[in-house]
Each structure stands twice: as C-alpha cells, then as structure tokens.
Write a protein that holds these residues in place. Sequence first.
Motif, mmCIF file in Angstrom:
data_model
loop_
_atom_site.group_PDB
_atom_site.id
_atom_site.type_symbol
_atom_site.label_atom_id
_atom_site.label_comp_id
_atom_site.label_asym_id
_atom_site.label_seq_id
_atom_site.Cartn_x
_atom_site.Cartn_y
_atom_site.Cartn_z
ATOM 1 N N VAL A 92 0.838 -1.197 0.000
ATOM 2 C CA VAL A 92 0.000 0.000 0.000
ATOM 3 C C VAL A 92 0.875 1.250 0.000
ATOM 4 C CG1 VAL A 92 -1.824 1.261 1.209
ATOM 5 C CG2 VAL A 92 -1.784 -1.248 1.277
ATOM 6 N N ASN A 93 0.546 2.162 -0.868
ATOM 7 C CA ASN A 93 1.190 3.471 -0.943
ATOM 8 C C ASN A 93 0.348 4.429 -0.103
ATOM 9 O OD1 ASN A 93 2.158 6.015 -1.735
ATOM 10 N ND2 ASN A 93 1.234 5.897 -3.778
ATOM 11 N N TRP A 94 0.981 4.996 0.943
ATOM 12 C CA TRP A 94 0.212 5.865 1.838
ATOM 13 C C TRP A 94 1.114 6.920 2.427
ATOM 14 C CZ3 TRP A 94 -0.799 5.064 7.617
ATOM 15 C CH2 TRP A 94 -1.729 6.011 8.091
ATOM 16 N N PHE A 95 0.550 8.070 2.711
ATOM 17 C CA PHE A 95 1.144 9.110 3.524
ATOM 18 C C PHE A 95 1.963 10.099 2.694
ATOM 19 C CE2 PHE A 95 3.792 10.915 6.982
ATOM 20 C CZ PHE A 95 2.771 11.268 7.841
ATOM 21 N N ASN A 96 1.612 11.347 2.817
ATOM 22 C CA ASN A 96 2.408 12.484 2.359
ATOM 23 C C ASN A 96 2.329 12.749 0.864
ATOM 24 O OD1 ASN A 96 4.097 14.715 2.743
ATOM 25 N ND2 ASN A 96 5.925 13.522 2.329
ATOM 26 N N LEU A 97 2.374 11.727 0.025
ATOM 27 C CA LEU A 97 2.399 11.951 -1.417
ATOM 28 C C LEU A 97 1.374 11.041 -2.077
ATOM 29 C CD1 LEU A 97 3.783 13.487 -3.723
ATOM 30 C CD2 LEU A 97 5.346 11.548 -3.946
ATOM 31 N N THR A 98 0.213 11.606 -2.434
ATOM 32 C CA THR A 98 -0.861 10.792 -3.014
ATOM 33 C C THR A 98 -0.757 10.782 -4.530
ATOM 34 O OG1 THR A 98 -2.312 12.732 -2.875
ATOM 35 C CG2 THR A 98 -2.448 11.106 -1.096
ATOM 36 N N ALA A 99 0.430 10.507 -5.028
ATOM 37 C CA ALA A 99 0.653 10.324 -6.455
ATOM 38 C C ALA A 99 0.932 8.848 -6.702
ATOM 39 C CB ALA A 99 1.835 11.167 -6.932
ATOM 40 N N ASP A 112 -8.121 10.309 -0.921
ATOM 41 C CA ASP A 112 -9.462 10.828 -0.664
ATOM 42 C C ASP A 112 -9.958 11.486 -1.943
ATOM 43 O OD1 ASP A 112 -8.428 13.552 -0.727
ATOM 44 O OD2 ASP A 112 -7.661 13.166 1.279
ATOM 45 N N ASP A 113 -11.222 11.895 -1.941
ATOM 46 C CA ASP A 113 -11.819 12.446 -3.161
ATOM 47 C C ASP A 113 -11.154 13.736 -3.615
ATOM 48 O OD1 ASP A 113 -13.622 10.399 -3.335
ATOM 49 O OD2 ASP A 113 -15.224 11.451 -2.287
ATOM 50 N N TYR A 114 -10.564 14.458 -2.660
ATOM 51 C CA TYR A 114 -9.914 15.720 -3.018
ATOM 52 C C TYR A 114 -8.547 15.464 -3.657
ATOM 53 C CZ TYR A 114 -7.952 20.406 -2.641
ATOM 54 O OH TYR A 114 -7.378 21.613 -2.933
ATOM 55 N N SER A 115 -7.774 14.565 -3.047
ATOM 56 C CA SER A 115 -6.434 14.276 -3.565
ATOM 57 C C SER A 115 -6.491 13.549 -4.899
ATOM 58 C CB SER A 115 -5.654 13.433 -2.553
ATOM 59 O OG SER A 115 -5.527 14.098 -1.316
ATOM 60 N N VAL A 116 -7.417 12.622 -5.026
ATOM 61 C CA VAL A 116 -7.558 11.850 -6.262
ATOM 62 C C VAL A 116 -9.019 11.908 -6.685
ATOM 63 C CG1 VAL A 116 -7.174 9.658 -7.420
ATOM 64 C CG2 VAL A 116 -5.700 10.319 -5.512
ATOM 65 N N PRO A 117 -9.405 12.864 -7.514
ATOM 66 C CA PRO A 117 -10.784 12.927 -7.995
ATOM 67 C C PRO A 117 -11.141 11.652 -8.755
ATOM 68 C CG PRO A 117 -9.575 14.942 -8.540
ATOM 69 C CD PRO A 117 -8.566 13.950 -8.046
ATOM 70 N N PRO A 118 -12.392 11.241 -8.697
ATOM 71 C CA PRO A 118 -12.793 9.997 -9.368
ATOM 72 C C PRO A 118 -12.386 9.938 -10.835
ATOM 73 C CG PRO A 118 -14.560 10.788 -7.958
ATOM 74 C CD PRO A 118 -13.512 11.851 -7.953
ATOM 75 N N ASP A 120 -9.773 10.924 -12.151
ATOM 76 C CA ASP A 120 -8.332 10.698 -12.305
ATOM 77 C C ASP A 120 -7.906 9.291 -11.910
ATOM 78 O OD1 ASP A 120 -8.088 13.284 -13.144
ATOM 79 O OD2 ASP A 120 -7.148 14.045 -11.314
ATOM 80 N N ALA A 121 -8.816 8.509 -11.351
ATOM 81 C CA ALA A 121 -8.447 7.200 -10.810
ATOM 82 C C ALA A 121 -7.851 6.280 -11.880
ATOM 83 C CB ALA A 121 -9.658 6.545 -10.158
ATOM 84 N N SER A 122 -8.300 6.411 -13.119
ATOM 85 C CA SER A 122 -7.807 5.541 -14.191
ATOM 86 C C SER A 122 -6.343 5.801 -14.524
ATOM 87 C CB SER A 122 -8.662 5.722 -15.445
ATOM 88 O OG SER A 122 -8.563 7.054 -15.931
ATOM 89 N N LEU A 123 -5.796 6.926 -14.072
ATOM 90 C CA LEU A 123 -4.407 7.265 -14.344
ATOM 91 C C LEU A 123 -3.445 6.594 -13.367
ATOM 92 C CD1 LEU A 123 -4.894 11.110 -14.918
ATOM 93 C CD2 LEU A 123 -4.829 9.307 -16.651
ATOM 94 N N TYR A 124 -3.991 5.950 -12.338
ATOM 95 C CA TYR A 124 -3.172 5.364 -11.285
ATOM 96 C C TYR A 124 -2.997 3.867 -11.503
ATOM 97 C CZ TYR A 124 -3.393 9.643 -8.527
ATOM 98 O OH TYR A 124 -3.248 10.927 -8.093
ATOM 99 N N VAL A 125 -1.793 3.378 -11.247
ATOM 100 C CA VAL A 125 -1.549 1.942 -11.278
ATOM 101 C C VAL A 125 -2.256 1.265 -10.109
ATOM 102 C CG1 VAL A 125 0.231 0.173 -11.047
ATOM 103 C CG2 VAL A 125 0.631 2.154 -12.514
ATOM 104 N N GLU A 126 -2.224 1.922 -8.946
ATOM 105 C CA GLU A 126 -2.828 1.350 -7.745
ATOM 106 C C GLU A 126 -4.357 1.455 -7.789
ATOM 107 O OE1 GLU A 126 0.872 3.796 -6.609
ATOM 108 O OE2 GLU A 126 -0.892 3.995 -7.899
#
Length: 224
Positions: A92-99, A112-118, A120-126
């Motif tokens: 799990v990738n967590w804390f400080n950098l939500t990239a 959270d919804d602010y850091s990663v808007p729905p 944008d979720a498809s742009l993430y590997v995780e």
Amino acid sequence: YIDSMIGRQTLYPFFRQYDRQRIELYCYNFGNGGPVLRALVDQYRDVHGIGDTAFFDRVRADRIDILLDINGRLRTPNFFGAMLRQPAPVQVNWFNLTATVGAKAYNYLIADDYSVPPEDASLYVEKIFNMPNGTISAWDMGDPPATTAPPVERNGYPTFSCFGDFFKVNPEVMHAWARLLHRVRHAKLYLKSANLRMPAERERVAAAFRALGIGGDRLILEGP
C-alpha cells in the motif's frame, strides 16, 4: 522514517489505537524514534544500514500480509528495490504523497476524493482506497494558535514560502517562482530546507535566481 513532527502528530495516534486482538503490527524503521515506537507496536525492526535483499528477506520471514510504505521511497536510504519485488502479497502506498508510484508492485493507494478525484483514478496503477475524512487523520495537532494580522500589513510586501525538501524542486519550479516574484513587486520568497543549511547550497540557489533576474535581497534561505 516516521520520527518527524508530522509523523508523531498523525501516525502515532493510529499506532496507539489499533485493535491488538485483530491486528499484529510490525514497524520497519530506518530513522530515529525507536524507544517510543517499540512501545506502540507489537514488533519493531530497526532496518538502518541493511540493503534491499536483507529487507526483502526480513519482511518475508515476518510473514507480513499487508505492507504500508509510509513515505519510505521518498527518503534516502530507501528500500524501493525490495518493494518492487513485492515482499508482501498486498502493498500500500500511503502518507504524504498521493501520487501513483507507477509500479504494479503497489496494489493500493490510500487517498481521498480531493487528492484523487474519481475522474483521475484511471491514471493510477494502484487501486484507490478513499478515506471518508481525508488522506491523513490526526488527533494530536493541539489547539490552533491565536490568529494575528498577516505580516504583509507590517512589512508592506507579501512573503511566499516553501518549506519542502529540495529534492522536490526542479528548474521548472524555480522558473515558476521567479515569474511570481517578477509579477508581484517587492515580494520575497522564503525557502527552508535541510540542504539549505550548507552555505554552498544556499549560494547555488541564489545564483540560480540571479540568472532568472531575482536578486538575493528578495530571498530568505534557511536550513531546517
């Protein structure tokens, strides 16, 4: 490495409140804070000075089910090479950098919804696991300080600042800061970072700004 001000205020409360009947918590730490952390978790591992292979073998031997990377890959030294081999079945990738880490060895990102808007979720590997009340929840922040008049009223000019570590600052960022200072007359830029404790590094940064047309009188450069 979690023995920092932000770590103590936001992570230690989690360690104090987890259900020890349902969770066995291991802490792998290569920084300070060992005596305090030992009392908060079930098993403490000081991994300072060991390499990727030894770290990988240690996690496998401990039979960890879920491994959270808490800021570790951003620090030096780190065990990113070991993490890419996935010593735990769920990472799990967590804390400080939500990239996104950009590596499939990381299965989830706590956000959270602010850091990663729905959208944008498809742009993430995780896979994104959104917390309902923010990426980091803290209990030990204390009462907020009394508000005072902003310094601009006293100084007659605004002061912009960045207190982030300088590995986050590239030439594009410095160009953006310089453009800001050119647009806002008399404004100053206050930079505070561990590397700026060194005179040679302060001179390097000042020289870079001079090349962009910003004099040293508009910079405040300090160490931690």
